[in-house]
Motif scaffolding. Sequence first.
Motif, PDB file in Angstrom:
ATOM      1  N   UNK A   1       0.835  -1.358  -0.017  1.00  9.45           N
ATOM      2  CA  UNK A   1      -0.043  -0.065   0.069  1.00  9.45           C
ATOM      3  C   UNK A   1       1.151   1.307   0.100  1.00  9.45           C
ATOM      4  N   UNK A   2       0.371   2.435  -0.845  1.00  3.82           N
ATOM      5  CA  UNK A   2       1.214   3.485  -0.740  1.00  3.82           C
ATOM      6  C   UNK A   2       0.186   4.716  -0.473  1.00  3.82           C
ATOM      7  N   UNK A   3       0.775   5.586   0.764  1.00  6.02           N
ATOM      8  CA  UNK A   3      -0.329   6.551   1.166  1.00  6.02           C
ATOM      9  C   UNK A   3      -0.796   7.397   0.030  1.00  6.02           C
ATOM     10  N   UNK A   4      -1.859   8.178   0.584  1.00  3.19           N
ATOM     11  CA  UNK A   4      -2.654   8.908  -0.378  1.00  3.19           C
ATOM     12  C   UNK A   4      -1.890   9.998  -1.243  1.00  3.19           C
ATOM     13  N   UNK A   5      -0.826  10.863  -0.415  1.00  5.91           N
ATOM     14  CA  UNK A   5      -0.241  11.815  -0.864  1.00  5.91           C
ATOM     15  C   UNK A   5       1.156  11.329  -1.756  1.00  5.91           C
ATOM     16  N   UNK A   6       1.533  10.071  -1.660  1.00  9.79           N
ATOM     17  CA  UNK A   6       2.538   9.340  -2.553  1.00  9.79           C
ATOM     18  C   UNK A   6       3.934  10.092  -2.083  1.00  9.79           C
ATOM     19  N   UNK A   7       4.075  10.387  -0.695  1.00  9.51           N
ATOM     20  CA  UNK A   7       5.299  11.059  -0.415  1.00  9.51           C
ATOM     21  C   UNK A   7       6.617  10.306  -0.894  1.00  9.51           C
TER      22      UNK A   7
ATOM     23  N   UNK B   1       3.092   2.462  -8.224  1.00  8.79           N
ATOM     24  CA  UNK B   1       1.714   2.440  -7.723  1.00  8.79           C
ATOM     25  C   UNK B   1       1.042   3.586  -7.564  1.00  8.79           C
ATOM     26  N   UNK B   2      -0.063   3.847  -7.630  1.00  7.28           N
ATOM     27  CA  UNK B   2      -0.849   5.290  -7.679  1.00  7.28           C
ATOM     28  C   UNK B   2      -0.984   5.537  -6.191  1.00  7.28           C
ATOM     29  N   UNK B   3      -0.627   6.794  -5.590  1.00  6.75           N
ATOM     30  CA  UNK B   3      -1.145   7.117  -4.326  1.00  6.75           C
ATOM     31  C   UNK B   3      -2.484   6.829  -3.724  1.00  6.75           C
TER      32      UNK B   3
ATOM     33  N   UNK C   1       8.596  25.963   3.670  1.00 11.94           N
ATOM     34  CA  UNK C   1       7.835  25.965   5.004  1.00 11.94           C
ATOM     35  C   UNK C   1       6.369  25.951   4.749  1.00 11.94           C
ATOM     36  N   UNK C   2       6.117  25.458   3.815  1.00 13.60           N
ATOM     37  CA  UNK C   2       4.677  25.055   3.549  1.00 13.60           C
ATOM     38  C   UNK C   2       4.405  23.629   3.333  1.00 13.60           C
ATOM     39  N   UNK C   3       3.480  23.057   4.130  1.00 17.36           N
ATOM     40  CA  UNK C   3       3.346  21.675   4.429  1.00 17.36           C
ATOM     41  C   UNK C   3       2.099  21.093   3.685  1.00 17.36           C
ATOM     42  N   UNK C   4       1.980  19.980   3.064  1.00 20.90           N
ATOM     43  CA  UNK C   4       0.942  19.437   2.513  1.00 20.90           C
ATOM     44  C   UNK C   4      -0.049  18.936   3.427  1.00 20.90           C
ATOM     45  N   UNK C   5       0.252  18.721   4.694  1.00 19.85           N
ATOM     46  CA  UNK C   5      -0.882  18.022   5.587  1.00 19.85           C
ATOM     47  C   UNK C   5      -1.064  19.012   6.818  1.00 19.85           C
TER      48      UNK C   5
ATOM     49  N   UNK D   1      -5.102  -4.591  -7.936  1.00 22.26           N
ATOM     50  CA  UNK D   1      -4.752  -3.466  -7.798  1.00 22.26           C
ATOM     51  C   UNK D   1      -6.253  -2.692  -7.458  1.00 22.26           C
ATOM     52  N   UNK D   2      -6.330  -2.086  -6.415  1.00 22.80           N
ATOM     53  CA  UNK D   2      -7.407  -1.388  -5.717  1.00 22.80           C
ATOM     54  C   UNK D   2      -7.118   0.059  -5.204  1.00 22.80           C
ATOM     55  N   UNK D   3      -7.978   1.000  -5.249  1.00 22.55           N
ATOM     56  CA  UNK D   3      -7.907   2.320  -4.743  1.00 22.55           C
ATOM     57  C   UNK D   3      -8.524   1.957  -3.213  1.00 22.55           C
ATOM     58  N   UNK D   4      -7.752   2.382  -2.410  1.00 26.78           N
ATOM     59  CA  UNK D   4      -8.466   2.423  -0.967  1.00 26.78           C
ATOM     60  C   UNK D   4      -8.676   3.821  -0.428  1.00 26.78           C
ATOM     61  N   UNK D   5      -8.295   4.698  -0.792  1.00 29.89           N
ATOM     62  CA  UNK D   5      -8.532   6.286  -0.305  1.00 29.89           C
ATOM     63  C   UNK D   5      -8.255   6.991  -1.506  1.00 29.89           C
ATOM     64  N   UNK D   6      -9.156   8.122  -1.665  1.00 27.21           N
ATOM     65  CA  UNK D   6      -8.892   9.335  -2.514  1.00 27.21           C
ATOM     66  C   UNK D   6      -7.778  10.026  -2.597  1.00 27.21           C
ATOM     67  N   UNK D   7      -7.000  10.400  -3.706  1.00 25.75           N
ATOM     68  CA  UNK D   7      -5.731  11.112  -3.537  1.00 25.75           C
ATOM     69  C   UNK D   7      -6.038  12.558  -4.414  1.00 25.75           C
TER      70      UNK D   7
END
Length: 532
Positions: A211-217, A249-251, A493-497, A264-270
């Motif tokens: 699994x890859x997190x939704x942000x794809x860091x 793998x897509x985020x 200095x600007x964070x995505x989460x 391959x399945x999507x488990x969370x929106x990105x």
Amino acid sequence: MGELYHECGVAAVFHALDEPVSRLAPIPGDVNSVARLVPRMLLDMQNRGQLAAGMASFRPDRQSLIRTHKELGTVAEAFRLNHRNEFEAIMRGADGPAAIGHVRYATCGGDDRYNAQPFERDHGRKAKWFAFAFNGQLANYNELKEELLSKGDYHLKRDTDTEIIMHSLAYELQNEDHQPDWVGVFGRLADRFDGAYNIVLLTAHGELVVARDPYGFRPLCIAEHGPLFGAASESVPLANLGFKNIRSLDPGCLVVASREGVRVERYAPSPRQAHCFFEWIYFANVASTLDDRSVYLSRSELGKELARLEDVPLDAETIVVPVPDTAKAAADAMSFALKIPSVEGLMRNRYVGRTFIEGTADRAAKARLKYTPLPEVLKGKRVLLVEDSIVRSTTMRALVHEIRDRGGAREIHLRVACPPIIAPCYYGIDMSSRDELFATRFIDLPDGGVSEEAQQRMARELGADSLRYLPVDAIARSVTMSPDRLCRACITGRYPTQTGEDLYQIEASSCPPDSASGGRAYERERERVALT
């Protein structure tokens, strides 16, 4: 660079038991020998961590359906690769048709075998018995820890987000049957996790989940070859095994490999991607391709960007010198554009052992161990010294001194293929405190940047004749990716989460850096949570 470390890398292989053995060259004839591909894959990701290495495998015909082997040290040390009989003894116990692996550098938890991965969670029910490995860092670790402890009767043995993930997985699996709904499990975790996480998981039923997190860091590559499936933090381990059609793998997506096949399945929106730009400019193997972008070509573009900004006199006595090894592609492209030679005036000693280097407390002494300046190349020259980034500056100070003192360089002009690092990373890179960062003391622009005048003050402090960083907008151009798809928090200095933003506000607050917490935002947040 010697100052910046990644958190880790993950790998996984799976071979369907009912299918013929694959014909990829490195795979032996026995399907139960597929797991021995993992140490080979981890060798190709040694750049992502040298503190510890390990693997866990599944085999249906042995008493211990899942077996885990992990040790401190490099991959060669952990798996005894230089001692064939010892390696074979390890693999006789760890072979199987499915396996996961991990190389580690600690950004969270102690530097001991106890925290090495994979983690294994024993259980009497096979659906709840699993091993997993994790690449990344959860920014909201302290919040998750308090949430877990508040459920009652939980106890944490380690101060690490890996243990939080293990208990969170176990908690989500408690109401699942022998065929877990992995989309549901990871979907619920995505609602709670804030940060970077790539997970490879192996169950006692023989299922493999990636699994890859939704942000794809962090990057995560996958490939298939007949009944064989592979996954790794970079493309090189898969390419070197002979896989074709390697893709990212897509985020927000996961892969489930089982006897029923690979899906391959999507488990969370990105809705927002935030790929760490440092993967292209520093961490990843230069031969890797991540999210369809070549690491080598990206670094070459950085060098071209540096060349466009160059203004020192260029004559027969001017040379470009890369700091080995990650700055070489940028340096070569820069020198080609400027029509001056790129030479190896600084040699890296690849045979100094990791333990020997880490046993030296003084960074200047480490630099002397790792790098040797060549006076035959440097003496009397105007040197454009190309580095991929400057984080804490102590190694760079030592290098500049060595090049001038031992190498005899006439001038040293630092050229950094990265903007100034002005903010900490809360997503898995070892720079978690603003006070650690060299550039923060020189910020003098409204947007948090560093002016040309400030860069010259920085050059004087480092002992160089001049210093130039790349501008922030050069990163997206070089990686050929839209800025809104990159995480550039450490240079903006600007964070995505949201948790990243919150931690940065804590970091930038008036709390003194020499407080009992040690000044790190994670620790300050821990103190705040404990008081609320």
